[in-house]
Design a protein around this motif. Structure first.
Motif, PDB file in Angstrom:
ATOM      1  N   LYS A 171       0.860  -1.197   0.000  1.00 36.04           N
ATOM      2  CA  LYS A 171       0.000   0.000   0.000  1.00 36.04           C
ATOM      3  C   LYS A 171       0.892   1.241   0.000  1.00 36.04           C
TER       4      LYS A 171
ATOM      5  N   ARG B  38      -0.193   7.314  11.557  1.00 34.81           N
ATOM      6  CA  ARG B  38      -1.238   8.324  11.393  1.00 34.81           C
ATOM      7  C   ARG B  38      -2.432   8.064  12.295  1.00 34.81           C
TER       8      ARG B  38
ATOM      9  N   ALA C  47       5.541   1.558  -3.067  1.00 32.70           N
ATOM     10  CA  ALA C  47       4.195   0.997  -3.061  1.00 32.70           C
ATOM     11  C   ALA C  47       4.157  -0.080  -4.145  1.00 32.70           C
TER      12      ALA C  47
HETATM   13  N1  LIG Z   1       2.395  10.226  11.246  1.00 32.08           N
HETATM   14  C1  LIG Z   1       2.237  11.059  10.217  1.00 32.08           C
HETATM   15  N2  LIG Z   1       1.525  12.204  10.359  1.00 32.08           N
HETATM   16  C2  LIG Z   1       1.356  13.054   9.325  1.00 32.08           C
HETATM   17  N3  LIG Z   1       1.859  12.880   8.101  1.00 32.08           N
HETATM   18  C3  LIG Z   1       2.570  11.749   7.892  1.00 32.08           C
HETATM   19  C4  LIG Z   1       2.804  10.788   8.918  1.00 32.08           C
HETATM   20  N4  LIG Z   1       3.559   9.785   8.388  1.00 32.08           N
HETATM   21  C5  LIG Z   1       3.785  10.114   7.103  1.00 32.08           C
HETATM   22  N5  LIG Z   1       3.189  11.283   6.798  1.00 32.08           N
HETATM   23  C6  LIG Z   1       3.144  11.984   5.499  1.00 32.08           C
HETATM   24  O1  LIG Z   1       2.398  11.169   4.607  1.00 32.08           O
HETATM   25  C7  LIG Z   1       2.956  11.213   3.304  1.00 32.08           C
HETATM   26  C8  LIG Z   1       3.363   9.784   2.902  1.00 32.08           C
HETATM   27  O2  LIG Z   1       4.430   9.372   3.746  1.00 32.08           O
HETATM   28  P1  LIG Z   1       5.668   8.582   3.138  1.00 32.08           P
HETATM   29  O3  LIG Z   1       6.146   9.234   1.897  1.00 32.08           O
HETATM   30  O4  LIG Z   1       6.630   8.356   4.232  1.00 32.08           O
HETATM   31  O5  LIG Z   1       4.887   7.230   2.777  1.00 32.08           O
HETATM   32  P2  LIG Z   1       5.357   6.049   1.826  1.00 32.08           P
HETATM   33  O6  LIG Z   1       4.687   4.828   2.334  1.00 32.08           O
HETATM   34  O7  LIG Z   1       6.821   6.043   1.710  1.00 32.08           O
HETATM   35  O8  LIG Z   1       4.689   6.479   0.450  1.00 32.08           O
HETATM   36  P3  LIG Z   1       4.966   5.790  -0.993  1.00 32.08           P
HETATM   37  O9  LIG Z   1       4.205   4.501  -0.977  1.00 32.08           O
HETATM   38  O10 LIG Z   1       4.398   6.798  -1.944  1.00 32.08           O
HETATM   39  O11 LIG Z   1       6.441   5.591  -1.112  1.00 32.08           O
HETATM   40  C9  LIG Z   1       4.139  12.174   3.371  1.00 32.08           C
HETATM   41  O12 LIG Z   1       3.693  13.447   3.001  1.00 32.08           O
HETATM   42  C10 LIG Z   1       4.507  12.156   4.846  1.00 32.08           C
HETATM   43  O13 LIG Z   1       5.137  13.364   5.258  1.00 32.08           O
END
Ligand SMILES: Nc1ncnc2c1ncn2[C@@H]1O[C@H](COP(=O)(O)OP(=O)(O)OP(=O)(O)O)[C@@H](O)[C@H]1O
Ligand SMILES: [Mg+2]
Length: 250
Positions: free
Chosen positions: A10, A168, A101
Motif C-alpha cells: 500500500k 497516522r 508501493a
Molecule cells: N504520522 C504522520 N503524520 C502526518 N503525516 C505523515 C505521517 N507519516 C507520514 N506522513 C506523510 O504522509 C505522506 C506519505 O508518507 P511517506 O512518503 O513516508 O509514505 P510512503 O509509504 O513512503 O509512500 P509511498 O508509498 O508513496 O512511497 C508524506 O507526506 C509524509 O510526510
C-alpha cells in the motif's frame, strides 16, 4: 549486521518517513546506517537527502547516507541491488531498505536479505487488507511475506521477523481505533507478526520530511524552544524504536 526492509504494498503509509527516522536514530546511537532507496520511480529518500544537504548546509545533523540505483535498461537491477545491500552490510553498516508501493522489482530480494521487516500501516480497516482480508486470505504484502518465509524454511534459515507500526493514528479518540486494533491483534496471531507501536498523525512529520529533517534534528544540546508537539512526537518515536528492538536515542 542488521538489514531492515520497510515494506507495504500500500502506498503513502509512511515507509520513507520511517526509513529515514530509523537511519537517523541509528546514526545518533553512534552506529552507521545506509538507506537504500529501492523506490526507483519516486526516489523519496534521495529527495529527502537533497533537501537535507540544502537545509543543513554543513551544519550539525546526522550524516544520513542514502543510496540509489541507476535505472539501466539491462535487466540487472535486482543483482545490482543485492550487491549494494551486501556491500553496505559487509562494511558493518546497518542497512535500511525503503521499498515502493506495490513492492517493486527488488522486494523479494530485499526480504531474502533482511533480518527484520517493518510495515507501517494506516489506522484503517481497509489498509489491513494488504496483510490479509476478512476471510484471512493473505493480501499482496501477506503473500510476499508468506513466500519469503517459505524460501527461508526451505533454505533452513531462521524465521523472518516482521513488525507492524500503526501510523497516522488520530490524536483524538478514533472511532476506528477499537476495530482496527482488534483486527490487527487477530491478524498478528494468524500471520505471525508483532505490533511494534504507533505514530500519531502530525503535520510535523510532513513538514520535517520536506525540509530533509527528522525529529531528532530538533533535539540538539542548547535548544530549549522545541515545541510541545515535537516533544510528544519524539517520545512516541522513542517508544516505537524500543518496540522495533532498537535502542532509544536520547
Ligand atoms: N504520522 C504522520 N503524520 C502526518 N503525516 C505523515 C505521517 N507519516 C507520514 N506522513 C506523510 O504522509 C505522506 C506519505 O508518507 P511517506 O512518503 O513516508 O509514505 P510512503 O509509504 O513512503 O509512500 P509511498 O508509498 O508513496 O512511497 C508524506 O507526506 C509524509 O510526510
Ligand atoms: Mg516512500
Amino acid at each position: 549486521m542488521q538489514v531492515i526492509t520497510i515494506a507495504n504494498t500500500k502506498g503513502g503509509v509512511g515507509k520513507s518517513t520511517l526509513a529515514l527516522h530509523l537511519a537517523a536514530a541509528i546514526q545518533r546511537q553512534g552506529l552507521s546506517a545506509s538507506v537504500i532507496d529501492a523506490d526507483l520511480g519516486q526516489r523519496s529518500a534521495a529527495w529527502f537527502l537533497e533537501r537535507r544537504y540544502a537545509r543543513l548546509n554543513g551544519k550539525a545533523g546526522e550524516p544520513i547516507s542514502v543510496m540509489t540505483l541507476a535505472r539501466k535498461p539491462d535487466g540487472t537491477l535486482v543483482q545490482r541491488f543485492t550487491e549494494l545491500v551486501k556491500a553496505e552490510r559487509d562494511k558493518g553498516r546497518r542497512v535500511i531498505i525503503d521499498t515502493p508501493a506495490g513492492g517493486g522489482r527488488c522486494l523479494n530480494a530485499a526480504l531474502d536479505l533482511s533480518t527484520l521487516v517493518v510495515t507501517p500501516i494506516n489506522e484503517s480497516l481497509m489498509d489491513l487488507n494488504a496483510i490479509a482480508d476478512d476471510e484471512g486470505r493473505p493480501g499482496a504484502l501477506g503473500q510476499k511475506m508468506e513466500a519469503a518465509r517459505e524460501r527461508r524454511e526451505a533454505g533452513q534459515r531462521p524465521k523472518l521477523e516482521w513488525r507492524v507500526v500503526v501510523n497516522r493514528v488520530s490524536p483524538l479518540i478514533s472511532r476506528n481505533a477499537g476495530k482496527v486494533g482488534d483486527r490487527l491483534r487477530l491478524l498478528a496471531e494468524a500471520r505471525d507478526f508483532e505490533i511494534a507501536g504507533h505514530l500519531v498523525e502530525r503535520m510535523l512529520y510532513r513538514e520535517l520530511f520536506e525540509e530533509g529533517l527528522t525529529l531528532f534534528d530538533l533535539f540538539r544540546p542548547g535548544l530549549d524552544d522545541v515545541p510541545e508537539s515535537a516533544r510528544k512526537a519524539r517520545d512516541e518515536m522513542q517508544t516505537l524504536l524500543t518496540g522495533l528492538g532498537l535502542p532509544a536515542v536520547l
